[in-house]
Write an enzyme that holds these catalytic residues in place. Structure first.
Site, short mmCIF file in Angstrom:
data_model
loop_
_atom_site.label_atom_id
_atom_site.label_comp_id
_atom_site.label_asym_id
_atom_site.label_seq_id
_atom_site.Cartn_x
_atom_site.Cartn_y
_atom_site.Cartn_z
N TYR A 1 14.73 -5.53 -12.16
CA TYR A 1 14.85 -5.17 -10.73
C TYR A 1 14.10 -6.18 -9.86
O TYR A 1 14.66 -6.79 -8.95
CB TYR A 1 14.31 -3.75 -10.49
CG TYR A 1 14.00 -3.49 -9.02
CD1 TYR A 1 15.02 -3.41 -8.08
CD2 TYR A 1 12.68 -3.33 -8.57
CE1 TYR A 1 14.74 -3.20 -6.73
CE2 TYR A 1 12.38 -3.11 -7.23
CZ TYR A 1 13.42 -3.04 -6.32
OH TYR A 1 13.14 -2.84 -4.98
N LYS B 50 15.36 -9.03 -7.09
CA LYS B 50 14.93 -9.05 -5.68
C LYS B 50 14.30 -10.40 -5.34
O LYS B 50 14.53 -10.94 -4.25
CB LYS B 50 13.93 -7.91 -5.41
CG LYS B 50 14.49 -6.51 -5.52
CD LYS B 50 15.58 -6.19 -4.51
CE LYS B 50 15.07 -6.03 -3.10
NZ LYS B 50 16.16 -5.57 -2.18
N THR C 130 10.78 -6.41 -1.42
CA THR C 130 9.76 -5.51 -1.97
C THR C 130 8.50 -6.26 -2.39
O THR C 130 8.57 -7.45 -2.73
CB THR C 130 10.36 -4.77 -3.19
OG1 THR C 130 9.31 -4.13 -3.91
CG2 THR C 130 11.05 -5.73 -4.16
N ASP C 131 7.38 -5.53 -2.43
CA ASP C 131 6.14 -6.15 -2.93
C ASP C 131 6.24 -6.47 -4.43
O ASP C 131 5.44 -7.23 -4.96
CB ASP C 131 4.93 -5.24 -2.65
CG ASP C 131 5.01 -3.86 -3.30
OD1 ASP C 131 6.01 -3.57 -3.99
OD2 ASP C 131 4.07 -3.06 -3.11
N GLU C 132 7.22 -5.87 -5.12
CA GLU C 132 7.32 -6.09 -6.57
C GLU C 132 7.65 -7.53 -6.93
O GLU C 132 7.47 -7.94 -8.08
CB GLU C 132 8.36 -5.15 -7.19
CG GLU C 132 8.01 -3.71 -6.99
CD GLU C 132 8.58 -2.77 -8.04
OE1 GLU C 132 9.12 -3.24 -9.05
OE2 GLU C 132 8.47 -1.55 -7.83
P1 NAD Z 1 18.22 3.56 -2.70
O1 NAD Z 1 18.49 3.34 -4.14
O2 NAD Z 1 17.79 4.91 -2.24
O3 NAD Z 1 19.52 3.18 -1.85
C1 NAD Z 1 20.30 2.05 -2.11
C2 NAD Z 1 21.64 2.23 -1.40
O4 NAD Z 1 22.42 1.05 -1.61
C3 NAD Z 1 22.46 3.41 -1.91
O5 NAD Z 1 22.97 4.14 -0.82
C4 NAD Z 1 23.60 2.74 -2.68
O6 NAD Z 1 24.79 3.50 -2.70
C5 NAD Z 1 23.76 1.44 -1.93
N1 NAD Z 1 24.38 0.39 -2.72
C6 NAD Z 1 24.05 0.02 -4.00
N2 NAD Z 1 24.85 -0.99 -4.39
C7 NAD Z 1 25.66 -1.29 -3.34
C8 NAD Z 1 26.68 -2.25 -3.13
N3 NAD Z 1 27.04 -3.12 -4.07
N4 NAD Z 1 27.31 -2.27 -1.93
C9 NAD Z 1 26.96 -1.39 -0.95
N5 NAD Z 1 26.02 -0.46 -1.10
C10 NAD Z 1 25.36 -0.41 -2.28
O7 NAD Z 1 17.17 2.45 -2.28
P2 NAD Z 1 15.98 2.53 -1.23
O8 NAD Z 1 14.80 3.08 -1.88
O9 NAD Z 1 16.49 3.12 0.03
O10 NAD Z 1 15.73 0.97 -1.03
C11 NAD Z 1 16.42 0.24 -0.01
C12 NAD Z 1 16.00 -1.21 -0.07
O11 NAD Z 1 14.59 -1.30 0.09
C13 NAD Z 1 16.30 -1.87 -1.42
O12 NAD Z 1 16.71 -3.18 -1.17
C14 NAD Z 1 14.96 -1.86 -2.15
O13 NAD Z 1 14.87 -2.95 -3.03
C15 NAD Z 1 14.01 -2.02 -0.99
N6 NAD Z 1 12.67 -1.42 -1.18
C16 NAD Z 1 12.52 -0.10 -1.54
C17 NAD Z 1 11.26 0.46 -1.64
C18 NAD Z 1 11.03 1.89 -2.01
O14 NAD Z 1 9.88 2.29 -2.21
N7 NAD Z 1 12.06 2.72 -2.08
C19 NAD Z 1 10.13 -0.34 -1.40
C20 NAD Z 1 10.32 -1.69 -1.06
C21 NAD Z 1 11.59 -2.21 -0.93
O1 DAU Z 2 6.71 -1.24 -4.69
C1 DAU Z 2 7.97 -1.13 -4.11
C2 DAU Z 2 8.92 -0.52 -5.09
O2 DAU Z 2 8.55 0.85 -5.21
C3 DAU Z 2 10.38 -0.65 -4.69
O3 DAU Z 2 10.74 -1.99 -4.67
C4 DAU Z 2 11.28 0.12 -5.67
O4 DAU Z 2 12.61 0.10 -5.20
C5 DAU Z 2 10.80 1.55 -5.75
O5 DAU Z 2 11.55 2.23 -6.70
C6 DAU Z 2 9.32 1.59 -6.11
O6 DAU Z 2 9.10 1.12 -7.46
P1 DAU Z 2 8.05 1.81 -8.46
O7 DAU Z 2 8.49 1.51 -9.81
O8 DAU Z 2 6.67 1.50 -8.08
O9 DAU Z 2 8.31 3.35 -8.05
P2 DAU Z 2 8.52 4.66 -8.94
O10 DAU Z 2 8.51 5.82 -7.99
O11 DAU Z 2 9.66 4.56 -9.86
O12 DAU Z 2 7.18 4.71 -9.80
C7 DAU Z 2 5.92 4.75 -9.18
C8 DAU Z 2 4.87 4.76 -10.28
O13 DAU Z 2 4.93 6.02 -10.96
C9 DAU Z 2 5.07 3.69 -11.34
O14 DAU Z 2 3.80 3.21 -11.74
C10 DAU Z 2 5.71 4.45 -12.50
C11 DAU Z 2 5.18 5.84 -12.36
N1 DAU Z 2 6.08 6.94 -12.79
C12 DAU Z 2 7.32 6.97 -12.26
C13 DAU Z 2 8.21 7.97 -12.60
C14 DAU Z 2 9.60 8.01 -12.05
C15 DAU Z 2 5.64 7.94 -13.65
O15 DAU Z 2 4.47 7.93 -14.09
N2 DAU Z 2 6.50 8.93 -13.98
C16 DAU Z 2 7.78 9.00 -13.52
O16 DAU Z 2 8.54 9.92 -13.90
#
Ligand code: NAD
Ligand code: DAU
Length: 398
Positions: A203, A207, A178-180
């Site tokens: 988190y 990562k 992730t970019d985080e």
């Molecule tokens: P998500 O939370 O929707 O899904 C995660 C999945 O992993 C779930 O199905 C969960 O059951 C499974 N899981 C958790 N622990 C596990 C374990 N120990 N063994 C097997 N399975 C397990 O997450 P997402 O948003 O789909 O993100 C997927 C990947 O992409 C993550 O690694 C996250 O860090 C990365 N990522 C997400 C975003 C985003 O915006 N959602 C952005 C950048 C990177």
């Molecule tokens: O940047 C990549 C990341 O994006 C991934 O690595 C993470 O897995 C994914 O969850 C996401 O993280 P963020 O924390 O950026 O996403 P989130 O949707 O939780 O929040 C986006 C922004 O919105 C953040 O600045 C917090 C804010 N927020 C979030 C929620 C859930 C609110 O203001 N209100 C809310 O209820």
């Protein structure tokens, strides 16, 4: 187009073209979209999906794939196999990589040669992924995101040793990051792949740690690792704890839309299918040991995203009667709340010819439409656990 090692690999196996991908966390948001992308775009791909099914993992998201491609004699194409399991379970991971899992169970894969059912590539999506939850309880993040990744790497090292000594049968370990991991930006600037890591939440720290472990397996053992770091994804099947689906869900339920602080934080939004396309390119053509940033090029303040959701809902014939109300709440992330993310994506654009598709508003409309048409999916994935979590984050801060 240059021939890739994976393409060469395809021509060498007994069943030409067959490629087995082990997807971890495939029942989550991006993983399920990626499985759909791969299976529908390549008829020579077989998917093994291992997922622990935490609160974020939902088989509902793959119901259509299971029905069409699942391991059932009724299906002509048996190309999808689900295993409920934990990536921290070394024995299970070992048995999958050695082929023992299927052999022990006497599972035959339709026309596929059972001996070939060991993964050519691992794409590691499995993670605890929500920042707010990591602040409430960091433990599971350390276990799955760091330890789980190391177990996968170690198993791959053990079982791919012989096969990777021959370049034509080289495997791939794609780690989804992730970019985080780069931490927070001010109003200007962008992160490149060589920017220092400076994570601020449990988190993002977990990562970043996993990225470094991946890097060390590439350096120390020449394990064929590639890392992707993407920005905020949005689209179908995202669990409604993340900003966009949570706002849509609350609006439909007549609840307030909780914005942290003043809503001034900036995220760079990428449509999930664009990310899947990028991951696919990295899998097939990416260079070993490299990191690729994947950003949407749509930097927007949170409050603008939320107001746009309200506007779209008001103009949609199905929801025009709603009058969603924004509520500014005390920021539950405190100092761990990164102000802004932005990615320089020239590397993937130039070396792999990838680009994101334009139009945040159009894609957001499409996403909202999906949620309106799939209200039963939302209902099914929200369990009692979700209600408990919601209370912990939102009731104390409103
Ligand atoms: P998500 O939370 O929707 O899904 C995660 C999945 O992993 C779930 O199905 C969960 O059951 C499974 N899981 C958790 N622990 C596990 C374990 N120990 N063994 C097997 N399975 C397990 O997450 P997402 O948003 O789909 O993100 C997927 C990947 O992409 C993550 O690694 C996250 O860090 C990365 N990522 C997400 C975003 C985003 O915006 N959602 C952005 C950048 C990177
Ligand atoms: O940047 C990549 C990341 O994006 C991934 O690595 C993470 O897995 C994914 O969850 C996401 O993280 P963020 O924390 O950026 O996403 P989130 O949707 O939780 O929040 C986006 C922004 O919105 C953040 O600045 C917090 C804010 N927020 C979030 C929620 C859930 C609110 O203001 N209100 C809310 O209820």
């Amino acid at each position: 187009m240059r021939e890739t090692i994976l393409d060469i690999n395809m021509n060498k196996v007994k069943n030409p073209g067959l490629k087995v991908l082990l997807i971890t966390g495939g029942a989550g948001f991006i993983g399920s979209n990626f499985i759909r992308y791969e299976i529908e775009n390549y008829d020579n791909v077989v998917i093994i999906n291992i997922d622990k099914l935490t609160y974020a993992g939902n088989l509902e998201s793959l119901k259509d794939i299971e029905q069409k491609y699942g391991f059932s004699s009724e299906n002509q194409e048996q190309r999808y196999f689900f295993i409920k399991g934990d990536i921290c379970d070394r024995k299970l991971v070992d048995s999958l990589l050695s082929g023992k899992y299927f052999k022990d169970r006497g599972i035959e894969w339709g026309t596929h040669d059972a001996r070939l059912m060991t993964p050519d590539a691992i794409i590691n999506f499995a993670a605890e992924s929500h920042v707010d939850r990591s602040i409430l309880n960091a433990g599971p993040f350390i276990d799955t995101n760091i330890k789980g990744t190391q177990i996968l790497l170690e198993a791959a090292r053990t079982h791919w040793q012989i096969r990777n000594s021959k370049p034509e049968t080289r495997s791939r370990f794609i780690h989804i990051s992730t970019d985080e991991v780069y931490g927070s930006l001010g109003k200007t600037g962008k992160f490149t792949e060589v920017s220092p890591l400076s994570p601020n939440s449990p988190y993002s720290a977990s990562k970043a740690a996993a990225d470094l472990v991946c890097r060390s397996y590439y350096k120390a053992y020449s394990l064929p690792v590639i890392i992707t770091r993407s920005s905020n994804n949005y689209g179908p099947y995202q669990f409604p704890e993340k900003l966009i689906p949570l706002m849509i869900k609350n609006a439909l339920e007549g609840k307030k839309l909780p914005v942290y602080g003043k809503g001034a934080n900036v995220r760079d939004w990428i449509y999930v299918e664009d990310n899947c396309r990028a991951i696919d390119l990295v899998l097939r053509k990416g260079n070993l040991g490299e990191i690729y940033n994947i950003g949407g090029g749509s930097e927007i303040e949170n409050i603008k995203v939320v107001k746009l959701i309200c506007d779209i809902l008001k103009t949609n014939s199905r929801t025009q009667n709603l009058s969603p109300e924004i509520e500014y709440i005390v920021d539950p992330r405190g100092q761990a709340h990164d102000f802004r993310y932005a990615l320089d994506c020239s590397k993937i654009k130039e070396s792999l010819d990838w680009n994101s598709t334009l139009g945040f508003e159009e894609r957001l409309r499409k996403t909202i439409d999906w949620y309106l048409s799939n209200r039963s999916w939302v209902k099914k994935v929200i369990t009692g656990e979700y209600q408990e979590y919601y209370k912990q984050i939102y009731t104390r801060n409103s």
